[in-house]
Write an enzyme that holds these catalytic residues in place. Structure first.
Site, short mmCIF file in Angstrom:
data_model
loop_
_atom_site.label_atom_id
_atom_site.label_comp_id
_atom_site.label_asym_id
_atom_site.label_seq_id
_atom_site.Cartn_x
_atom_site.Cartn_y
_atom_site.Cartn_z
N ASP A 22 0.85 -1.19 0.00
CA ASP A 22 0.00 0.00 0.00
C ASP A 22 0.88 1.24 0.00
O ASP A 22 1.79 1.37 0.85
CB ASP A 22 -0.91 -0.01 1.23
CG ASP A 22 -1.97 1.08 1.16
OD1 ASP A 22 -2.52 1.30 0.07
OD2 ASP A 22 -2.26 1.70 2.19
N HIS A 74 -3.62 14.08 0.49
CA HIS A 74 -3.83 13.24 1.67
C HIS A 74 -2.64 13.30 2.61
O HIS A 74 -2.80 13.46 3.83
CB HIS A 74 -4.06 11.79 1.24
CG HIS A 74 -4.09 10.83 2.39
ND1 HIS A 74 -5.05 10.87 3.38
CD2 HIS A 74 -3.25 9.79 2.71
CE1 HIS A 74 -4.82 9.91 4.26
NE2 HIS A 74 -3.73 9.24 3.88
N GLU A 113 -10.22 3.92 3.57
CA GLU A 113 -9.30 4.60 2.68
C GLU A 113 -9.70 4.24 1.26
O GLU A 113 -9.60 3.08 0.85
CB GLU A 113 -7.84 4.20 2.96
CG GLU A 113 -7.33 4.74 4.28
CD GLU A 113 -5.82 4.62 4.44
OE1 GLU A 113 -5.20 3.90 3.63
OE2 GLU A 113 -5.27 5.25 5.36
N GLU A 129 -9.12 3.85 -2.39
CA GLU A 129 -7.89 3.68 -3.14
C GLU A 129 -8.15 2.99 -4.48
O GLU A 129 -9.22 2.39 -4.70
CB GLU A 129 -6.88 2.85 -2.34
CG GLU A 129 -6.63 3.38 -0.94
CD GLU A 129 -5.46 2.71 -0.24
OE1 GLU A 129 -4.62 2.11 -0.94
OE2 GLU A 129 -5.39 2.80 1.00
N ASP A 178 -8.77 0.17 1.99
CA ASP A 178 -7.81 -0.29 3.00
C ASP A 178 -8.31 0.19 4.36
O ASP A 178 -7.95 1.27 4.83
CB ASP A 178 -6.42 0.26 2.69
CG ASP A 178 -5.34 -0.42 3.51
OD1 ASP A 178 -5.49 -1.62 3.81
OD2 ASP A 178 -4.34 0.23 3.84
N ARG A 223 -7.51 3.88 13.29
CA ARG A 223 -6.59 5.00 13.47
C ARG A 223 -5.98 5.06 14.86
O ARG A 223 -4.81 5.46 15.01
CB ARG A 223 -7.34 6.31 13.17
CG ARG A 223 -7.87 6.43 11.75
CD ARG A 223 -6.77 6.40 10.71
NE ARG A 223 -7.32 6.67 9.38
CZ ARG A 223 -6.61 6.59 8.27
NH1 ARG A 223 -5.33 6.27 8.32
NH2 ARG A 223 -7.18 6.84 7.11
N GLN A 247 -3.38 2.28 15.06
CA GLN A 247 -2.27 2.65 14.18
C GLN A 247 -1.39 3.74 14.79
O GLN A 247 -0.15 3.67 14.72
CB GLN A 247 -2.84 3.12 12.84
CG GLN A 247 -1.77 3.55 11.83
CD GLN A 247 -2.40 4.12 10.55
OE1 GLN A 247 -3.62 4.09 10.39
NE2 GLN A 247 -1.58 4.62 9.66
N LYS A 251 -3.85 -1.82 10.29
CA LYS A 251 -4.18 -1.97 8.87
C LYS A 251 -4.41 -3.43 8.47
O LYS A 251 -5.17 -3.69 7.53
CB LYS A 251 -3.04 -1.43 8.01
CG LYS A 251 -2.78 0.04 8.15
CD LYS A 251 -3.74 0.85 7.29
CE LYS A 251 -3.25 2.27 7.13
NZ LYS A 251 -4.13 3.04 6.22
N THR A 302 -8.59 -5.64 4.13
CA THR A 302 -8.53 -4.81 2.94
C THR A 302 -9.52 -5.40 1.95
O THR A 302 -9.51 -6.62 1.73
CB THR A 302 -7.12 -4.79 2.32
OG1 THR A 302 -6.19 -4.29 3.28
CG2 THR A 302 -7.07 -3.94 1.07
N GLU A 314 -9.55 12.61 7.29
CA GLU A 314 -9.54 13.94 6.68
C GLU A 314 -10.92 14.60 6.70
O GLU A 314 -11.05 15.79 6.99
CB GLU A 314 -9.06 13.84 5.24
CG GLU A 314 -7.62 13.41 5.07
CD GLU A 314 -7.29 13.21 3.60
OE1 GLU A 314 -6.97 14.21 2.93
OE2 GLU A 314 -7.40 12.07 3.12
#
Length: 403
Positions: free
Chosen positions: A116, A123, A190, A192, A224, A228, A231, A244, A248, A349
């Site tokens: 990844d 971002h 996420e 992607e 993904d 948070r 992490q 993570k 996925t 975000e």
């Protein structure tokens, strides 16, 4: 034009022809191609002698066909276009068309390795401002190389697979407080775009940007999922791990590289100029329009064309040290985000790390995901001859933790 009735706005016309794996009525999984609202059974076509490669298409995974290489991909795509545009082939092909509503779409390939990246400047800048408000948003290496991490292939799931809320250590409260253990309180997405390797490479020999088409079979959508709080506590100094690796999700259709040729655009200017091994001699930005939905309501529309690092650059960087490609290697772009709030690709975000809760179209508010929430990511691209290419969608619903 195809002799099959296909809605002009379906995104699954003759210019697309994405590959996937499906199962029908408890039968064995097999490879198919999406055309309109149907799935063309390639194992059935091969059994009838209409295409080559019954062993590839009856295997229940795309890996065998992907490993066959670019010449086989090109020949099969051309043959399918002939079969679907020649009215004389209608009687022979029609028995192998199955309504997509009658099949179960599975994970399209066996994942060998999963990488990844962190390729969106918007971002990366937003994340830097959130976590390092007093410092520079981008770390010194970011504009010199495509930053990435090695993920977990065993937890790459098919679209629609429920996502169980992960558990782990969380750091809550004062900086000197001990960590606690429990379900993540900051479960995120996420949005992607990923690409999957087909043709392996030789160990010790890097793959150049120019060789991208020779090794990469196609593109998929990726979510993904991220915890948070887990992490943030575990990530120093080696980066993502349990935050993570729990899940996925990938979309069921793999859109061939050839189908996205018309979507190629000039990517953002790179300053400083990348080192020679990262320089491409043709534009590889992709005009993909993503949309993120939570519980059916649209919350963001990121644009992939603004990604700073392109897919060929990511592939070149991943192999420049001599690491070889294997069939089924999955490479994801990292969160796709843009310059406005309406284009941010994750809740980190969109809610500025939970400090500005997001109001959903139904009036509910979210800082991060709650149990029962369903997230869907979908995307389209311009195709040849003014058509639209639909990349399908990747979806998942959050289930309660088991800790």
């Amino acid at each position: 034009m195809t002799w099959l009735e296909v809605d002009e706005d379906s995104g699954f016309g003759i210019e697309n022809l994405p590959y996937g794996v499906f199962r029908r009525d408890g039968t064995d999984a097999r490879v198919g191609v999406a055309i309109g609202d149907r799935v063309l059974d390639l194992a059935g076509l091969a059994g009838a002698g209409l295409v080559e490669g019954r062993g590839w298409f009856a295997s229940g995974t795309l890996n065998g066909f992907m490993a066959a290489g670019r010449a086989a991909w090109t020949a099969n795509r051309a043959r399918l276009r002939d079969l679907l545009t020649d009215p004389a082939q209608r009687a022979a092909v029609s028995p192998h068309l199955v309504p997509v509503t009658d099949v179960e779409l599975l994970r399209p390939f066996e994942v060998a390795d999963y990488v990844d990246f962190y390729a969106s400047e918007h971002h990366a800048t937003n994340a830097g401002r959130i976590f390092r408000p007093q410092g520079e948003p981008l770390l010194p290496n970011w504009k010199h190389l495509p930053v990435g991490y090695h993920g977990r292939a065993g937890t790459v799931y098919a679209s629609g697979t429920p996502i169980v809320r992960p558990c782990g250590q969380r750091k809550v409260g004062p900086s000197d407080a001990a960590p606690s253990f429990g379900p993540t309180l900051r479960l995120d997405i996420e949005a992607e775009v990923g690409f999957v390797a087909g043709t392996p490479s030789t160990p010790g020999r890097p793959v150049t940007p120019r060789a991208f088409r020779d090794h990469v079979f196609g593109f998929v959508l990726v979510n993904d999922w991220s915890a948070r709080d887990i992490q943030a506590w575990e990530g120093q100094p080696l980066g993502p791990f349990l935050g993570k690796s729990f899940a996925t999700s990938v979309s069921p259709w793999v859109v061939p590289v050839a189908a996205l040729e018309a979507a190629r655009v000039t990517p953002p200017a790179q300053d400083p100029v990348p080192l020679p091994y990262l320089r491409a001699d043709e534009p590889w930005g992709l005009d993909l329009r993503l949309e993120i939905l939570i519980n059916g309501g649209s919350v963001s529309r990121p644009r992939f064309e603004r990604m700073y690092w392109t897919a060929p650059q990511q592939l070149a960087h991943a192999t420049v040290n001599g690491a070889s490609l294997r069939t089924g290697d999955l490479f994801a772009s990292g969160t796709v985000s843009g310059p406005t709030k309406e284009e941010r690709g994750c809740l980190l975000e969109l809610t500025w790390n939970g400090t500005e809760p997001l109001e959903l179209p139904d009036g509910a508010k979210r800082a991060f995901l709650e149990d029962g929430d369903t997230v869907t990511i979908r995307a389209t691209a311009p195709g040849a001859n003014g058509t639209t290419i639909d990349l399908g969608e990747v979806t998942g619903t959050i289930r309660p933790a088991n800790c």
